[in-house]
Design a protein around this motif. Structure first.
Motif, PDB file in Angstrom:
ATOM      1  N   GLU A 418       0.836  -1.206   0.000  1.00 26.40           N
ATOM      2  CA  GLU A 418       0.000   0.000   0.000  1.00 26.40           C
ATOM      3  C   GLU A 418       0.870   1.256   0.000  1.00 26.40           C
ATOM      4  OE1 GLU A 418      -3.724  -1.898   2.534  1.00 26.40           O
ATOM      5  OE2 GLU A 418      -2.564  -0.245   3.402  1.00 26.40           O
ATOM      6  N   THR A 419       0.271   2.313  -0.527  1.00 23.95           N
ATOM      7  CA  THR A 419       0.936   3.614  -0.517  1.00 23.95           C
ATOM      8  C   THR A 419       0.006   4.628   0.132  1.00 23.95           C
ATOM      9  OG1 THR A 419       2.122   3.116  -2.555  1.00 23.95           O
ATOM     10  CG2 THR A 419       1.915   5.449  -1.976  1.00 23.95           C
ATOM     11  N   GLN A 421      -0.598   8.711   0.718  1.00 23.95           N
ATOM     12  CA  GLN A 421      -0.197  10.085   0.377  1.00 23.95           C
ATOM     13  C   GLN A 421      -0.119  10.905   1.648  1.00 23.95           C
ATOM     14  OE1 GLN A 421       0.689  11.146  -2.655  1.00 23.95           O
ATOM     15  NE2 GLN A 421       0.309   9.082  -3.491  1.00 23.95           N
ATOM     16  N   SER A 428       4.779  10.844  -0.508  1.00 19.75           N
ATOM     17  CA  SER A 428       4.061   9.608  -0.172  1.00 19.75           C
ATOM     18  C   SER A 428       5.019   8.610   0.470  1.00 19.75           C
ATOM     19  CB  SER A 428       3.479   8.989  -1.439  1.00 19.75           C
ATOM     20  OG  SER A 428       4.533   8.552  -2.284  1.00 19.75           O
ATOM     21  N   THR A 430       5.464   4.329   0.720  1.00 18.68           N
ATOM     22  CA  THR A 430       5.021   3.016   0.251  1.00 18.68           C
ATOM     23  C   THR A 430       5.655   1.948   1.128  1.00 18.68           C
ATOM     24  OG1 THR A 430       4.972   3.876  -1.992  1.00 18.68           O
ATOM     25  CG2 THR A 430       4.879   1.482  -1.748  1.00 18.68           C
ATOM     26  N   ASN A 432       6.703  -1.474   1.027  1.00 16.78           N
ATOM     27  CA  ASN A 432       6.939  -2.503   0.024  1.00 16.78           C
ATOM     28  C   ASN A 432       6.732  -3.902   0.585  1.00 16.78           C
ATOM     29  OD1 ASN A 432       7.748  -0.474  -1.834  1.00 16.78           O
ATOM     30  ND2 ASN A 432       9.734  -0.407  -0.789  1.00 16.78           N
TER      31      ASN A 432
END
Lengths: 514, 331
Positions: A418-419, A421, A428, A430, A432
């Motif tokens: 998921e990322t 903002q 942002s 993320t 990983n």
């Protein structure tokens, strides 16, 4: 007049006399006994109070929680017991006492080993054990049969035609001296290991590498005589880390660790051939000049932080430290490259994450079944004054917390892939993936073999000295007027020997009558 | 059978052992009380004469003064021995039950059952009981029965209550061949030290009674008539310590070897290590005290008992309350 005679009877000892007096007292058995008991008592505080060299955090916590007693105990050395002058004094005195006991006894024992058994006492029946028997044989034959009956364990000295002295169990004293000498070896081994040994700890995430130089360690604890520029030049790479936990529901063992395995590739020096190892708890990897131990593990978050234009400003695994048995791990992601202000994320990495009513976000299982991160965000100056603090916490002195659109402190709840903002053109983050890390301890002790072999020799010597019996047997044979001879046997032993009379009786009974 | 069922069998077996051993202890106490009451002053029970001869050596043989036991005391002794016989049998049965319990526990967890305090104490009790039973085959040690069964009952009671740990696999740090070596030898050593301490205690009691003189009334005087003479008890206690001390030394060394493998350093001043070392030093002091002329055997025995007190602290307080790397007790 009486005063004068008193003065005459008290000659001054002089420095040499005093030294001799001190040496006599120090090496006496009573002093050794006292020092042993003192050593036992002095060692105890180290098990009661936390020790700085073992657990510095607990030690400072303890002192903080006990504002009056803490500093007093600290000044007396109760948090560093095994390095205090009083503890050192006791074991150094014991060491001197040990040497002072071993040296003269070795000299005496060597003399005994080379010499003959002592001469035969006049009255054998006064000895602790005594037996006599009349034989039909002539005196010289009778004496020869006593010698034969004593066997090979005795060193026999036939003095003249009718007396004999024999001694056995020299190995008792040999063992005793071996034990005490080997103890000196143990102490020397421990000291050498302390002075020329070193240990270092480092956390390596899966996929990461480590080369053995001082700067790469998270902590390095070298002995006083270690040149940290000359550590053995090996390198290692952590390819994989497997962990398994008890997942059978029910019973108090749920979530207990069951197995940890770290898959390593190592080279002894740059360019040398690579070797593969499986490093486990209890199964260290021995390198040339050092050994690698698996002492800890945990999770790191592989994250990527981008700025508002999509440029990557931070990427890679960030190590979080486990706080409880379910690996609720805390840490910080520091992004000094962020614009316009430096960013610092703080919070928890949860291998199996849930949000609870009362405890907030926690992990409910140690394995990475449903990883989550719960983060907050600060912006400002990460390292005020150029000082870099702990990598696991933020120094928020020169930072302000970032708020969400409602004006509440920003909370990020994020799963792998998921990322999120960040509010107001901050870019942002993320998540990983989650990677495991291995906590490695790398240690070199040049004297561990000396210590080990010394202690094993000490054990062998101890067993010999406690279980072997030292006995002296004397015999006197006289001719009887009616023919034949009378054998008188006497024996004494060093220390307790409840079987001595029994032995002598059997010896007498076993003599052939002719 | 499942793991849980085997664990239950193990526990039931241990509870049964406690019941049987309680009866055995009562039998041995009745034996002591009856013989103390029955024997006239300085009379030697026939069975006890065997003990003295069997122990060999220049033991102080206390011969019966006067023309032998009167009828009343003879029948008293017969009654006393009637209590000792069943007590011996029950102790044997309890030993078997503890052994079966350990076996079931091992089958339940598929490993040597030495991984936590509960298992350790059960094993140490087994060693203590077994050595007492085997000793009893060679010579009459009924007088020791109460001194053995009482501490074992305490140990088993603790093991099944506040030291109880559910059967389970081991943590990675305990998965090592050294677990069996280190802990087995520690178990045997603690068993023998316990026996040695009990005989040492008996020595001090009898010694006190002898110092007061045989004619003095009181409980100690009665004890004096049942137990072997003080010098012999003292020698016996020393002999047991001489067996246990090298075993403890080995425990210390094996622990250090294991510590090097598991924790990277052979010595970490962990609380358990400190106490193991302290116990070693105190017993070393006992051996020195005993070899020193001018230090009485009583004083030396007090040092040995101090060592035993350290063992008790090591397995109770240190395991439960001190923070360290030996926190495997599972409690």
């Amino acid at each position: 007049m009486t005063a004068q005679s008193a003065r005459i009877q008290q000659p001054s000892l002089g420095p040499l006399g005093w030294a001799r007096w001190a040496w006599r007292n120090l090496t006496s058995m009573r002093t050794a006994l006292l020092l042993l008991l003192l050593l036992a008592v002095a060692a105890l505080p180290g098990s009661i109070w936390p020790q700085r060299s073992i657990n510095p955090t607990r030690t400072s916590d303890y002192i903080a929680r006990h504002p009056t007693m803490g500093p007093i105990l600290d000044r007396l050395g109760f948090f560093e017991v095994y390095a205090t002058p009083w503890f050192s004094a006791i074991y150094l005195l014991l060491l001197i006492s040990l040497i002072g006991c071993v040296l003269p006894r070795t000299r005496i024992h060597l003399r005994h080993l080379r010499g003959r058994p002592p001469r035969v006492p006049a009255r054998l029946d006064r000895l602790p054990a005594y037996a006599e028997r009349d034989l039909d044989a002539d005196p010289d034959v009778a004496l020869a049969s006593v010698k034969a009956a004593l066997g090979r364990r005795y060193r026999v000295d036939v003095r003249d035609g009718h007396t004999l002295a024999a001694e056995s169990g020299y190995a008792k004293e040999t063992g005793n001296l071996l034990f005490h000498t080997a103890l000196i070896g143990v102490i020397v081994g421990v000291a050498v290991g302390h002075v020329w040994g070193w240990k270092g700890d480092v956390i390596v995430p899966v996929g990461g590498s480590f080369s053995d130089t001082a700067i790469n360690y998270d902590t390095l604890d070298p002995g006083p005589r270690v040149d940290t520029a000359k550590l053995p030049p090996f390198t290692l790479t952590l390819d994989r880390f497997d962990a398994s936990f008890e997942d059978r529901v029910g019973g108090g063992q749920f979530g207990q660790p069951r197995d940890f395995s770290a898959y390593l590739r190592t080279t002894d020096s740059p360019g040398a051939p690579e070797q593969s190892h499986v490093l486990k708890v209890n199964h260290p990897v021995e390198m040339s000049g050092a050994a690698i131990f698996l002492l800890g593990n945990g999770y790191a978050a592989d994250v990527t932080v981008k700025d508002s234009r999509g440029k990557v400003v931070y990427t890679g695994p960030t190590v979080f430290l486990a706080r409880d048995n379910n690996y609720t791990s805390s840490g910080a992601i520091k992004v000094p490259g962020a614009q316009p202000k430096e960013l610092g994320f703080f919070g928890n990495l949860l291998p199996t994450g849930v949000i609870t009513q009362d405890q907030g976000p926690i992990s409910i299982f140690p394995d990475a079944r449903d990883p989550k991160m719960a983060l907050g965000l600060y912006e400002g100056e990460l390292n005020p004054g150029g000082l870099s603090g702990s990598v696991y916490t933020l120094n928020t002195k020169e930072m302000t917390q970032v708020k969400d659109t409602n004006g509440e402190p920003l909370r990020i709840w994020i799963a792998p892939g998921e990322t999120v903002q960040l509010p107001g053109d901050r870019g942002s983050i993320t998540f990983n993936k989650v990677v495991r890390w291995a906590g490695l301890s790398i240690r070199h002790d040049p004297a561990k073999d000396l210590t080990l072999w010394s202690s094993l020799l000490a054990l062998a010597g101890l067993i010999a000295s406690l279980l072997i019996r030292r006995r002296r047997v004397f015999a006197r044979v006289e001719a009887l007027p009616a023919g034949g001879s009378r054998v008188r046997l006497g024996a004494l032993a060093k220390g307790d020997d409840s079987g001595l009379q029994d032995y002598l009786d059997r010896l007498a009974a076993g003599l052939p009558s002719r | 059978m499942t793991r849980e069922v085997l664990e239950q069998y193990s526990l039931v077996s241990l509870y049964s052992a406690i019941v049987v051993l309680t009866l055995a202890m009562l039998g041995f106490i009745v034996y002591l009380a009856r013989s103390a009451a029955a024997a006239p002053r300085d009379a030697v029970e026939p069975a006890r004469a065997d003990v003295l001869v069997g122990a060999g050596g220049p033991a102080v043989h206390r011969s019966p003064d006067g023309p032998g036991d009167d009828a009343a005391s003879a029948s008293g002794l017969v009654k006393a021995r009637k209590a000792a016989g069943p007590a011996r049998m029950l102790t044997g049965l309890a030993t078997l039950l503890v052994g079966v319990s350990i076996l079931f526990r091992g089958l339940s967890v598929h490993r040597p059952p030495l991984g936590n305090l509960h298992e350790f104490v059960a094993a140490a009790s087994f060693v203590l009981l077994l050595s007492f039973c085997l000793w009893g085959l060679k010579r009459n040690v009924d007088w020791l029965g109460a001194f053995v069964t009482a501490p074992v009952l305490l140990m088993l009671g603790s093991a099944t209550t506040f030291w109880y740990t559910e059967a389970a696999q081991l943590m990675p740090s305990l998965k090592s061949g050294w677990l069996v070596i280190h802990v087995t030898v520690a178990t045997i050593s603690v068993g023998v030290f316990t026996l040695a301490a009990m005989v040492g205690l008996a020595y001090l009691l009898v010694d006190r009674a002898e110092a007061r003189g045989g004619g003095a009334p009181g409980r100690l005087a009665g004890l004096r008539r049942v137990l072997p003479p003080a010098p012999e008890l003292e020698r016996l206690s020393y002999g047991l310590h001489v067996i246990a001390f090298p075993l403890w030394t080995f425990t210390l060394i094996a622990g250090a070897i294991w510590a090097r493998q598991a924790w990277a350093s052979y010595w970490n001043w962990d609380p358990k290590e400190v106490w193991t070392f302290v116990i070693w030093v105190v017993y070393a002091a006992y051996l020195h005290a005993r070899a020193t002329t001018g230090i009485s055997r009583q004083k030396a025995t007090y040092i040995a008992l101090a060592g035993f007190a350290c063992i008790i602290i090591n397995y109770s307080i240190v395991n439960m309350y001190f923070v360290g790397q030996h926190s495997y007790s599972g409690v």
